[in-house]
Motif scaffolding. Structure first.
Motif, PDB file in Angstrom:
ATOM      1  N   LEU A 110       0.841  -1.199   0.000  1.00 55.06           N
ATOM      2  CA  LEU A 110       0.000   0.000   0.000  1.00 55.06           C
ATOM      3  C   LEU A 110       0.874   1.245   0.000  1.00 55.06           C
ATOM      4  O   LEU A 110       0.649   2.163  -0.794  1.00 55.06           O
ATOM      5  CB  LEU A 110      -0.955   0.015   1.194  1.00 55.06           C
ATOM      6  N   LEU A 111       1.873   1.276   0.861  1.00 52.63           N
ATOM      7  CA  LEU A 111       2.765   2.435   0.908  1.00 52.63           C
ATOM      8  C   LEU A 111       3.489   2.630  -0.419  1.00 52.63           C
ATOM      9  O   LEU A 111       3.627   3.766  -0.895  1.00 52.63           O
ATOM     10  CB  LEU A 111       3.765   2.287   2.055  1.00 52.63           C
ATOM     11  N   ASP A 112       3.928   1.540  -1.043  1.00 55.06           N
ATOM     12  CA  ASP A 112       4.587   1.635  -2.354  1.00 55.06           C
ATOM     13  C   ASP A 112       3.648   2.238  -3.396  1.00 55.06           C
ATOM     14  O   ASP A 112       4.043   3.109  -4.179  1.00 55.06           O
ATOM     15  CB  ASP A 112       5.052   0.260  -2.831  1.00 55.06           C
ATOM     16  N   CYS A 113       2.403   1.766  -3.410  1.00 55.52           N
ATOM     17  CA  CYS A 113       1.417   2.273  -4.373  1.00 55.52           C
ATOM     18  C   CYS A 113       1.106   3.744  -4.116  1.00 55.52           C
ATOM     19  O   CYS A 113       1.052   4.547  -5.058  1.00 55.52           O
ATOM     20  CB  CYS A 113       0.134   1.447  -4.318  1.00 55.52           C
ATOM     21  N   LEU A 114       0.897   4.100  -2.861  1.00 55.79           N
ATOM     22  CA  LEU A 114       0.595   5.489  -2.536  1.00 55.79           C
ATOM     23  C   LEU A 114       1.745   6.409  -2.926  1.00 55.79           C
ATOM     24  O   LEU A 114       1.531   7.504  -3.448  1.00 55.79           O
ATOM     25  CB  LEU A 114       0.272   5.634  -1.047  1.00 55.79           C
ATOM     26  N   GLU A 115       2.963   5.945  -2.688  1.00 56.63           N
ATOM     27  CA  GLU A 115       4.136   6.742  -3.038  1.00 56.63           C
ATOM     28  C   GLU A 115       4.257   6.912  -4.551  1.00 56.63           C
ATOM     29  O   GLU A 115       4.491   8.017  -5.048  1.00 56.63           O
ATOM     30  CB  GLU A 115       5.392   6.095  -2.465  1.00 56.63           C
ATOM     31  N   ALA A 116       4.081   5.827  -5.290  1.00 58.20           N
ATOM     32  CA  ALA A 116       4.137   5.897  -6.750  1.00 58.20           C
ATOM     33  C   ALA A 116       3.033   6.799  -7.295  1.00 58.20           C
ATOM     34  O   ALA A 116       3.264   7.600  -8.202  1.00 58.20           O
ATOM     35  CB  ALA A 116       4.033   4.494  -7.351  1.00 58.20           C
ATOM     36  N   ASN A 117       1.844   6.670  -6.721  1.00 60.00           N
ATOM     37  CA  ASN A 117       0.722   7.498  -7.175  1.00 60.00           C
ATOM     38  C   ASN A 117       0.977   8.968  -6.892  1.00 60.00           C
ATOM     39  O   ASN A 117       0.687   9.825  -7.730  1.00 60.00           O
ATOM     40  CB  ASN A 117      -0.579   7.047  -6.511  1.00 60.00           C
ATOM     41  N   GLU A 118       1.532   9.269  -5.723  1.00 58.21           N
ATOM     42  CA  GLU A 118       1.831  10.666  -5.410  1.00 58.21           C
ATOM     43  C   GLU A 118       2.842  11.233  -6.410  1.00 58.21           C
ATOM     44  O   GLU A 118       2.672  12.346  -6.914  1.00 58.21           O
ATOM     45  CB  GLU A 118       2.376  10.795  -3.987  1.00 58.21           C
ATOM     46  N   LYS A 119       3.867  10.460  -6.731  1.00 53.08           N
ATOM     47  CA  LYS A 119       4.872  10.902  -7.707  1.00 53.08           C
ATOM     48  C   LYS A 119       4.252  11.110  -9.083  1.00 53.08           C
ATOM     49  O   LYS A 119       4.717  11.943  -9.859  1.00 53.08           O
ATOM     50  CB  LYS A 119       6.012   9.898  -7.783  1.00 53.08           C
ATOM     51  N   ALA A 120       3.182  10.361  -9.378  1.00 55.06           N
ATOM     52  CA  ALA A 120       2.490  10.473 -10.667  1.00 55.06           C
ATOM     53  C   ALA A 120       1.425  11.582 -10.660  1.00 55.06           C
ATOM     54  O   ALA A 120       0.743  11.781 -11.658  1.00 55.06           O
ATOM     55  CB  ALA A 120       1.855   9.141 -11.038  1.00 55.06           C
TER      56      ALA A 120
END
Length: 127
Positions: free
Chosen positions: A83-93
């Protein structure tokens, strides 16, 4: 994203919260909502660190809202690190957790599986 802040007991993403500059979190004992937060109190009573650890399919307290409910379900399926990985990637996107007030791109969903897909991809039109 302040990854070390992780996920709150209820499933909200403290790591992305716009309040995280002055909020010490639900485990600090300093949270202004600690006395009435049903999810914090319930998890403390059960002796668990997060709602996602509980075996119940609970919709009480803040889990009546789709975002924290889905974040909990996501962690149950895939783990907190994912979840943290996805949230981080989404924020960067460019995906926004909070816009004005407390609503952002993860809010407004009515379907849990669609929100899970959005968390995974950051794309509203994912296959």
């Amino acid at each position: 994203m302040i990854r070390r802040l992780g996920i709150a007991r209820c499933g909200l993403a403290c790591c992305l919260c716009s309040e995280n500059t002055h909020c010490a979190g639900c485990d600090s004992g300093e949270c202004q909502d600690k006395d009435w937060c049903e999810n914090r109190n319930c998890s403390l009573e059960k002796g668990i660190s997060h709602c996602y650890i509980c075996g119940e399919d609970c919709r009480k307290g803040i889990l009546s809202k789709i975002k924290p409910y889905t974040f909990n379900l996501f962690v149950k399926r895939y783990g907190e690190e994912r979840l943290l990985d996805c949230l981080e990637a989404n924020e960067k996107a460019g995906v926004v957790y909070h816009r004005e007030g407390l609503n952002g791109d993860y809010d407004g969903f009515e379907d849990v599986e669609m929100l899970i897909d959005f968390i995974k991809t950051g794309n509203l039109q994912s296959p």
